[in-house]
Motif scaffolding. Structure first.
Motif, PDB file in Angstrom:
ATOM      1  N   LEU A  58     -38.981 -36.486 -96.089  1.00 42.37           N
ATOM      2  CA  LEU A  58     -37.977 -36.130 -97.520  1.00 42.37           C
ATOM      3  C   LEU A  58     -36.542 -35.849 -96.997  1.00 42.37           C
ATOM      4  O   LEU A  58     -35.779 -36.105 -97.648  1.00 42.37           O
ATOM      5  CB  LEU A  58     -38.770 -35.156 -98.220  1.00 42.37           C
ATOM      6  CG  LEU A  58     -39.810 -35.491 -99.117  1.00 42.37           C
ATOM      7  CD1 LEU A  58     -40.436 -33.982 -99.748  1.00 42.37           C
ATOM      8  CD2 LEU A  58     -39.402 -36.467-100.473  1.00 42.37           C
ATOM      9  N   ASP A  59     -36.716 -35.348 -95.724  1.00 33.76           N
ATOM     10  CA  ASP A  59     -35.377 -34.797 -95.155  1.00 33.76           C
ATOM     11  C   ASP A  59     -34.288 -35.790 -95.159  1.00 33.76           C
ATOM     12  O   ASP A  59     -33.272 -35.712 -95.197  1.00 33.76           O
ATOM     13  CB  ASP A  59     -35.444 -33.994 -93.831  1.00 33.76           C
ATOM     14  CG  ASP A  59     -36.551 -32.780 -93.917  1.00 33.76           C
ATOM     15  OD1 ASP A  59     -36.947 -32.279 -95.178  1.00 33.76           O
ATOM     16  OD2 ASP A  59     -37.011 -32.265 -92.696  1.00 33.76           O
ATOM     17  N   LYS A  60     -34.947 -37.109 -94.986  1.00 27.10           N
ATOM     18  CA  LYS A  60     -34.069 -38.175 -94.774  1.00 27.10           C
ATOM     19  C   LYS A  60     -33.643 -39.159 -96.148  1.00 27.10           C
ATOM     20  O   LYS A  60     -33.301 -40.065 -96.116  1.00 27.10           O
ATOM     21  CB  LYS A  60     -34.580 -39.138 -93.783  1.00 27.10           C
ATOM     22  CG  LYS A  60     -34.722 -38.372 -92.287  1.00 27.10           C
ATOM     23  CD  LYS A  60     -33.919 -39.388 -91.376  1.00 27.10           C
ATOM     24  CE  LYS A  60     -33.655 -38.622 -90.062  1.00 27.10           C
ATOM     25  NZ  LYS A  60     -34.947 -38.623 -89.088  1.00 27.10           N
ATOM     26  N   PHE A  61     -34.178 -38.467 -97.273  1.00 28.11           N
ATOM     27  CA  PHE A  61     -34.415 -39.285 -98.355  1.00 28.11           C
ATOM     28  C   PHE A  61     -33.063 -39.429 -98.969  1.00 28.11           C
ATOM     29  O   PHE A  61     -32.476 -40.302 -99.409  1.00 28.11           O
ATOM     30  CB  PHE A  61     -35.131 -38.991 -99.403  1.00 28.11           C
ATOM     31  CG  PHE A  61     -36.567 -39.396 -99.503  1.00 28.11           C
ATOM     32  CD1 PHE A  61     -37.304 -39.764 -98.107  1.00 28.11           C
ATOM     33  CD2 PHE A  61     -37.003 -40.173-100.728  1.00 28.11           C
ATOM     34  CE1 PHE A  61     -38.606 -40.520 -98.175  1.00 28.11           C
ATOM     35  CE2 PHE A  61     -38.364 -40.855-100.707  1.00 28.11           C
ATOM     36  CZ  PHE A  61     -39.123 -40.969 -99.386  1.00 28.11           C
ATOM     37  N   TRP A  62     -32.073 -38.352 -98.759  1.00 31.53           N
ATOM     38  CA  TRP A  62     -30.718 -38.345 -99.305  1.00 31.53           C
ATOM     39  C   TRP A  62     -29.758 -38.838 -98.169  1.00 31.53           C
ATOM     40  O   TRP A  62     -28.941 -38.238 -97.599  1.00 31.53           O
ATOM     41  CB  TRP A  62     -30.356 -36.946 -99.822  1.00 31.53           C
ATOM     42  CG  TRP A  62     -28.867 -37.171-100.447  1.00 31.53           C
ATOM     43  CD1 TRP A  62     -27.826 -36.364 -99.831  1.00 31.53           C
ATOM     44  CD2 TRP A  62     -28.555 -37.746-101.706  1.00 31.53           C
ATOM     45  NE1 TRP A  62     -26.913 -36.836-100.667  1.00 31.53           N
ATOM     46  CE2 TRP A  62     -27.186 -37.541-101.782  1.00 31.53           C
ATOM     47  CE3 TRP A  62     -29.197 -38.427-102.551  1.00 31.53           C
ATOM     48  CZ2 TRP A  62     -26.388 -37.855-102.876  1.00 31.53           C
ATOM     49  CZ3 TRP A  62     -28.432 -38.974-103.582  1.00 31.53           C
ATOM     50  CH2 TRP A  62     -26.844 -38.654-103.944  1.00 31.53           C
ATOM     51  N   SER A  63     -30.250 -40.243 -97.664  1.00 29.50           N
ATOM     52  CA  SER A  63     -29.116 -40.706 -96.809  1.00 29.50           C
ATOM     53  C   SER A  63     -29.432 -42.194 -96.873  1.00 29.50           C
ATOM     54  O   SER A  63     -30.341 -42.817 -97.435  1.00 29.50           O
ATOM     55  CB  SER A  63     -29.733 -40.302 -95.261  1.00 29.50           C
ATOM     56  OG  SER A  63     -31.042 -40.612 -94.821  1.00 29.50           O
ATOM     57  N   GLY A  64     -28.375 -43.171 -96.388  1.00 29.64           N
ATOM     58  CA  GLY A  64     -28.409 -44.455 -96.459  1.00 29.64           C
ATOM     59  C   GLY A  64     -28.031 -45.068 -97.826  1.00 29.64           C
ATOM     60  O   GLY A  64     -27.947 -44.309 -98.798  1.00 29.64           O
ATOM     61  N   LYS A  65     -28.119 -46.165 -97.981  1.00 27.30           N
ATOM     62  CA  LYS A  65     -27.358 -46.858 -99.193  1.00 27.30           C
ATOM     63  C   LYS A  65     -28.458 -46.699-100.453  1.00 27.30           C
ATOM     64  O   LYS A  65     -28.038 -46.866-101.415  1.00 27.30           O
ATOM     65  CB  LYS A  65     -27.108 -48.424 -99.038  1.00 27.30           C
ATOM     66  CG  LYS A  65     -28.486 -49.290 -98.916  1.00 27.30           C
ATOM     67  CD  LYS A  65     -27.931 -50.885 -98.600  1.00 27.30           C
ATOM     68  CE  LYS A  65     -29.015 -51.758 -98.358  1.00 27.30           C
ATOM     69  NZ  LYS A  65     -30.105 -51.820 -99.485  1.00 27.30           N
ATOM     70  N   ASN A  66     -29.928 -46.455-100.208  1.00 27.81           N
ATOM     71  CA  ASN A  66     -30.784 -46.003-101.176  1.00 27.81           C
ATOM     72  C   ASN A  66     -30.849 -44.915-101.401  1.00 27.81           C
ATOM     73  O   ASN A  66     -31.908 -44.598-102.084  1.00 27.81           O
ATOM     74  CB  ASN A  66     -32.130 -46.768-100.743  1.00 27.81           C
ATOM     75  CG  ASN A  66     -32.067 -48.366-100.968  1.00 27.81           C
ATOM     76  OD1 ASN A  66     -31.135 -49.034-101.636  1.00 27.81           O
ATOM     77  ND2 ASN A  66     -32.884 -49.195-100.297  1.00 27.81           N
ATOM     78  N   ARG A  67     -30.127 -44.010-101.165  1.00 30.74           N
ATOM     79  CA  ARG A  67     -29.986 -42.318-101.398  1.00 30.74           C
ATOM     80  C   ARG A  67     -30.479 -41.887-102.920  1.00 30.74           C
ATOM     81  O   ARG A  67     -31.171 -41.368-103.159  1.00 30.74           O
ATOM     82  CB  ARG A  67     -29.171 -41.641-100.703  1.00 30.74           C
ATOM     83  CG  ARG A  67     -27.754 -41.738-101.203  1.00 30.74           C
ATOM     84  CD  ARG A  67     -26.708 -41.100-100.227  1.00 30.74           C
ATOM     85  NE  ARG A  67     -25.271 -41.057-100.835  1.00 30.74           N
ATOM     86  CZ  ARG A  67     -24.627 -42.239-100.705  1.00 30.74           C
ATOM     87  NH1 ARG A  67     -25.175 -43.371-100.153  1.00 30.74           N
ATOM     88  NH2 ARG A  67     -23.309 -42.008-101.212  1.00 30.74           N
TER      89      ARG A  67
END
Ligand SMILES: [Zn+2]
Length: 261
Positions: free
Chosen positions: A196-205
């Motif tokens: 989950l820590d990486k969910f708010w990253s990248g184009k699909n955030r």
């Protein structure tokens, strides 16, 4: 020499006056105060209607009122917005990215004047009324969330970007069909982060984070969402849901894949 000195004094005076609090005008609304400059004298009525609508939508979503009044600053240009963020975040060298146009915490919402988006921003179009409303509502969710959170400016929040941003995305309507389709596709292609820590990253955030909150809302209910508002750590939130991160992600995955797109 004298001329140059006069010039620099004049320049200094112009610069000071450009950001002097005396230049901020204000309008009292129900529940908040809008502060704006001369530049937005004529357009502020439009912004106020977006803000009023956002506030109404947020209170309807949470079935709960804002705790206190707050301020909304409509910055006349990016320089003014950056100066505010530099002071608030104690980062004197901070320079915002072109897509960053607003922020929200318990006490206030800062917004780059939409009339400047063409010149001072990217990825946002004021003419797209629906997306503009969602963007304003998204920030209003942050204000609401901050008012009910243990850390009103989110500075003490740990490992919850996916939750804070996902909640604002979902509650404002930004987790729309096309974003859900993107997440669905990413899942099928095994392209979603494993924590989950990486969910708010990248184009699909937006879709990734928003759809986890959508799952929590549809599975656990709105009352649970409201119970989670004060929490500031990922572990607290998982405990409140009585679930491990692995299980939550497995359930979320099933939820997204089962949705007809
Ligand atoms: Zn946000």
């Amino acid at each position: 020499m004298k001329l140059r000195l006069t010039h620099s004094i004049l320049l200094a005076l112009i610069m000071v006056s450009a950001f002097s609090p005396a230049d901020w005008k204000s309008e009292k609304r129900t529940g908040y105060i809008v502060r704006f400059t001369q530049q937005d004298e004529a357009t502020r009525a439009e912004y106020v209607s977006l803000l009023d609508q956002g506030k109404k939508d947020v209170q309807t979503f949470f079935k709960k009122a804002y705790r206190t009044d707050f301020e909304v600053y409509i910055h006349p240009n990016r320089q003014s917005l950056d100066a505010q963020w530099q002071a608030d975040w104690k980062m004197p060298d901070f320079k915002s990215e072109c897509w960053m146009v607003a922020s929200g915490v318990a006490t206030k919402l800062d917004l780059l004047s939409p009339s400047r988006w063409k010149e001072d921003a990217c990825e946002h179009s004021y003419e797209d009324k629906e997306k503009t409303q969602e963007l304003i509502t998204h920030e209003m969710v942050h204000v609401f969330h901050g008012q009910w959170n243990k850390s009103p400016d989110f500075s003490e929040v740990e490992q919850l970007d996916w939750w804070v941003e996902g909640l604002a995305t979902y509650a404002s309507g930004q987790c729309d069909r096309s974003r859900m389709e993107e997440v669905h596709k990413a899942l099928v292609e095994n392209k979603v982060p494993i924590t989950l820590d990486k969910f708010w990253s990248g184009k699909n955030r937006y879709g990734q984070s928003g759809s986890v909150v959508m799952y929590i809302d549809q599975h656990y209910g709105r009352e649970k969402i409201i119970e989670l508002l004060p929490l500031s750590k990922k572990t607290e939130l998982l405990d409140a849901l009585k679930i491990t991160e692995e299980q939550l992600l497995a359930d979320w995955k099933k939820f997204v894949l089962s949705k007809r797109n």
